[in-house]
Design a protein around this motif. Sequence first.
Motif, PDB file in Angstrom:
ATOM      1  N   LYS A  49      61.284  15.149  -8.100  1.00  0.00           N
ATOM      2  CA  LYS A  49      60.678  14.168  -7.210  1.00  0.00           C
ATOM      3  C   LYS A  49      60.284  12.950  -8.025  1.00  0.00           C
ATOM      4  N   ASP A  50      60.197  11.805  -7.358  1.00  0.00           N
ATOM      5  CA  ASP A  50      59.819  10.557  -8.009  1.00  0.00           C
ATOM      6  C   ASP A  50      58.396  10.191  -7.626  1.00  0.00           C
ATOM      7  N   VAL A  51      57.662   9.663  -8.584  1.00  0.00           N
ATOM      8  CA  VAL A  51      56.280   9.246  -8.354  1.00  0.00           C
ATOM      9  C   VAL A  51      56.081   7.852  -8.935  1.00  0.00           C
ATOM     10  N   SER A  52      55.290   7.050  -8.252  1.00  0.00           N
ATOM     11  CA  SER A  52      54.994   5.697  -8.726  1.00  0.00           C
ATOM     12  C   SER A  52      53.903   5.736  -9.783  1.00  0.00           C
ATOM     13  N   ILE A  53      54.055   4.915 -10.800  1.00  0.00           N
ATOM     14  CA  ILE A  53      53.028   4.792 -11.840  1.00  0.00           C
ATOM     15  C   ILE A  53      52.299   3.455 -11.716  1.00  0.00           C
ATOM     16  N   ASN A  54      53.062   2.363 -11.678  1.00  0.00           N
ATOM     17  CA  ASN A  54      52.465   1.045 -11.537  1.00  0.00           C
ATOM     18  C   ASN A  54      53.344   0.230 -10.587  1.00  0.00           C
ATOM     19  N   PRO A  55      52.991   0.168  -9.305  1.00  0.00           N
ATOM     20  CA  PRO A  55      53.823  -0.555  -8.340  1.00  0.00           C
ATOM     21  C   PRO A  55      54.033  -2.023  -8.696  1.00  0.00           C
ATOM     22  N   GLU A 134      50.940   3.768 -20.474  1.00  0.00           N
ATOM     23  CA  GLU A 134      50.306   3.859 -19.157  1.00  0.00           C
ATOM     24  C   GLU A 134      50.733   5.145 -18.449  1.00  0.00           C
ATOM     25  N   ALA A 135      51.999   5.534 -18.627  1.00  0.00           N
ATOM     26  CA  ALA A 135      52.484   6.775 -18.029  1.00  0.00           C
ATOM     27  C   ALA A 135      51.768   7.986 -18.617  1.00  0.00           C
ATOM     28  N   LEU A 136      51.509   7.947 -19.922  1.00  0.00           N
ATOM     29  CA  LEU A 136      50.775   9.042 -20.564  1.00  0.00           C
ATOM     30  C   LEU A 136      49.375   9.152 -19.978  1.00  0.00           C
ATOM     31  N   LEU A 137      48.700   8.034 -19.810  1.00  0.00           N
ATOM     32  CA  LEU A 137      47.368   8.043 -19.214  1.00  0.00           C
ATOM     33  C   LEU A 137      47.421   8.477 -17.748  1.00  0.00           C
ATOM     34  N   TRP A 138      48.516   8.137 -17.090  1.00  0.00           N
ATOM     35  CA  TRP A 138      48.688   8.494 -15.673  1.00  0.00           C
ATOM     36  C   TRP A 138      48.704  10.005 -15.466  1.00  0.00           C
ATOM     37  N   LEU A 139      49.093  10.773 -16.478  1.00  0.00           N
ATOM     38  CA  LEU A 139      49.159  12.230 -16.341  1.00  0.00           C
ATOM     39  C   LEU A 139      47.817  12.813 -15.893  1.00  0.00           C
ATOM     40  N   LYS A 140      46.732  12.104 -16.167  1.00  0.00           N
ATOM     41  CA  LYS A 140      45.402  12.573 -15.779  1.00  0.00           C
ATOM     42  C   LYS A 140      45.116  12.357 -14.296  1.00  0.00           C
ATOM     43  N   SER A 141      45.967  11.614 -13.605  1.00  0.00           N
ATOM     44  CA  SER A 141      45.638  11.140 -12.257  1.00  0.00           C
ATOM     45  C   SER A 141      45.715  12.212 -11.195  1.00  0.00           C
ATOM     46  N   GLY A 142      46.370  13.333 -11.490  1.00  0.00           N
ATOM     47  CA  GLY A 142      46.308  14.439 -10.548  1.00  0.00           C
ATOM     48  C   GLY A 142      47.467  14.564  -9.594  1.00  0.00           C
ATOM     49  N   ASP A 143      48.709  14.281 -10.042  1.00  0.00           N
ATOM     50  CA  ASP A 143      49.858  14.591  -9.204  1.00  0.00           C
ATOM     51  C   ASP A 143      49.882  16.093  -8.929  1.00  0.00           C
ATOM     52  N   GLU A 144      50.313  16.466  -7.731  1.00  0.00           N
ATOM     53  CA  GLU A 144      50.264  17.868  -7.301  1.00  0.00           C
ATOM     54  C   GLU A 144      51.029  18.794  -8.245  1.00  0.00           C
ATOM     55  N   TRP A 145      52.239  18.407  -8.635  1.00  0.00           N
ATOM     56  CA  TRP A 145      53.027  19.269  -9.518  1.00  0.00           C
ATOM     57  C   TRP A 145      52.351  19.420 -10.875  1.00  0.00           C
ATOM     58  N   ILE A 146      51.797  18.340 -11.368  1.00  0.00           N
ATOM     59  CA  ILE A 146      51.135  18.402 -12.673  1.00  0.00           C
ATOM     60  C   ILE A 146      49.888  19.282 -12.581  1.00  0.00           C
ATOM     61  N   ASN A 147      49.109  19.099 -11.519  1.00  0.00           N
ATOM     62  CA  ASN A 147      47.908  19.915 -11.348  1.00  0.00           C
ATOM     63  C   ASN A 147      48.236  21.397 -11.221  1.00  0.00           C
ATOM     64  N   LEU A 181      42.309  10.346 -23.470  1.00  0.00           N
ATOM     65  CA  LEU A 181      43.412  11.092 -22.868  1.00  0.00           C
ATOM     66  C   LEU A 181      42.980  12.437 -22.293  1.00  0.00           C
ATOM     67  N   ALA A 182      41.892  13.005 -22.777  1.00  0.00           N
ATOM     68  CA  ALA A 182      41.466  14.334 -22.319  1.00  0.00           C
ATOM     69  C   ALA A 182      41.405  14.385 -20.789  1.00  0.00           C
ATOM     70  N   PRO A 183      41.880  15.492 -20.183  1.00  0.00           N
ATOM     71  CA  PRO A 183      42.234  16.790 -20.781  1.00  0.00           C
ATOM     72  C   PRO A 183      43.672  16.893 -21.292  1.00  0.00           C
ATOM     73  N   VAL A 184      44.423  15.798 -21.233  1.00  0.00           N
ATOM     74  CA  VAL A 184      45.775  15.831 -21.800  1.00  0.00           C
ATOM     75  C   VAL A 184      45.657  15.980 -23.316  1.00  0.00           C
TER      76      VAL A 184
END
Length: 319
Positions: A49-55, A134-147, A181-184
């Motif tokens: 699936k595709d997810v937006s990081i910075n529109p 920015e994508a690395l920091l985005w990992l903290k944002s809580g996408d469903e698959w990542i969570n 970056l935590a918890p990454v």
Amino acid sequence: MSETQAISDPYASLGLIKNSDGSFTRIAAIYDSTAACPDPPISVPILTKDVSINPQNNTWARLYLPRSKIQSSTKLPLILFFHGGGFIVASAASSFFQSFCSDIALHLNALMVSVDYRNAPEHRLPAGYDDCMEALLWLKSGDEWINDHADLSNCYIMGNSAGGNIALRVGLQASRRVVELAPVRIRGLILHQPFLGGVERTASEIRLAEDEIIPLYLADILWDLALPIGANRDHEFSNPYKGLVEVDKIVSEGWRILVSGYEGDSLIDRQMELAKWLKGKGVVVVEDFREGGSHGIEFFDQSFARALYPVLKNFILDV
């Protein structure tokens, strides 16, 4: 197109036209792309699936999850991947990166996050570095698959070619931002055939100056289009030794770095020198340099891809 024709019109092979004012116009996509497949047939072993990081910057990521893990409570290693293309061409949607990331996710039982960053010359470096950080920091944002599926304490930054260069730069920056970056938690960097340069030629660049994949004249053009205006190939983005890049935080964090490549790649000397240089700075380096091959060989010869997957798996499992 012959090499003579390419040199007389060096930008055509990159799908670019140079305008009279020095700007560039894209006239063609060099590599085909694939649409996302959020609900593929049951026979397909990978979900995407595709997810937006910075529109605003039109940056996004394509996620790859093994279908067999969709109902599992076991958390998977997360690999943040940056694609190659000399900073100029290709994207996370290019079909060969789609296949490459799918295979890695499947063979390593990992969640892959492949980032689509802005390309030069429209957006010269450090734009690509900034997008990927920015994508690395985005990992903290809580996408469903990542969570649901990612073990954020077991993350790796990976890139091939230009993406390998980006992985090094993002890793250097991330090592100084571990609290933010935590918890990454990054465990290591994977630099596969990283795209590096320098003003002084190496023996492998001279030996393979007319290489079919990345001839010397083309590498020079890519750097000319990607580096900040006025910079030469000894800029720290291209040549980390000249930039006096500090890796002390990578050492203190205990991150490992895998550097891999092939003798048939004109950049092999620079890749081997990078591994040696990192070791000299106290970094734990795993080297995997092999005979034969070429730049990007995994995309043309599946036997090389199949040989790479166990190397990646062993590196990630050796925590």
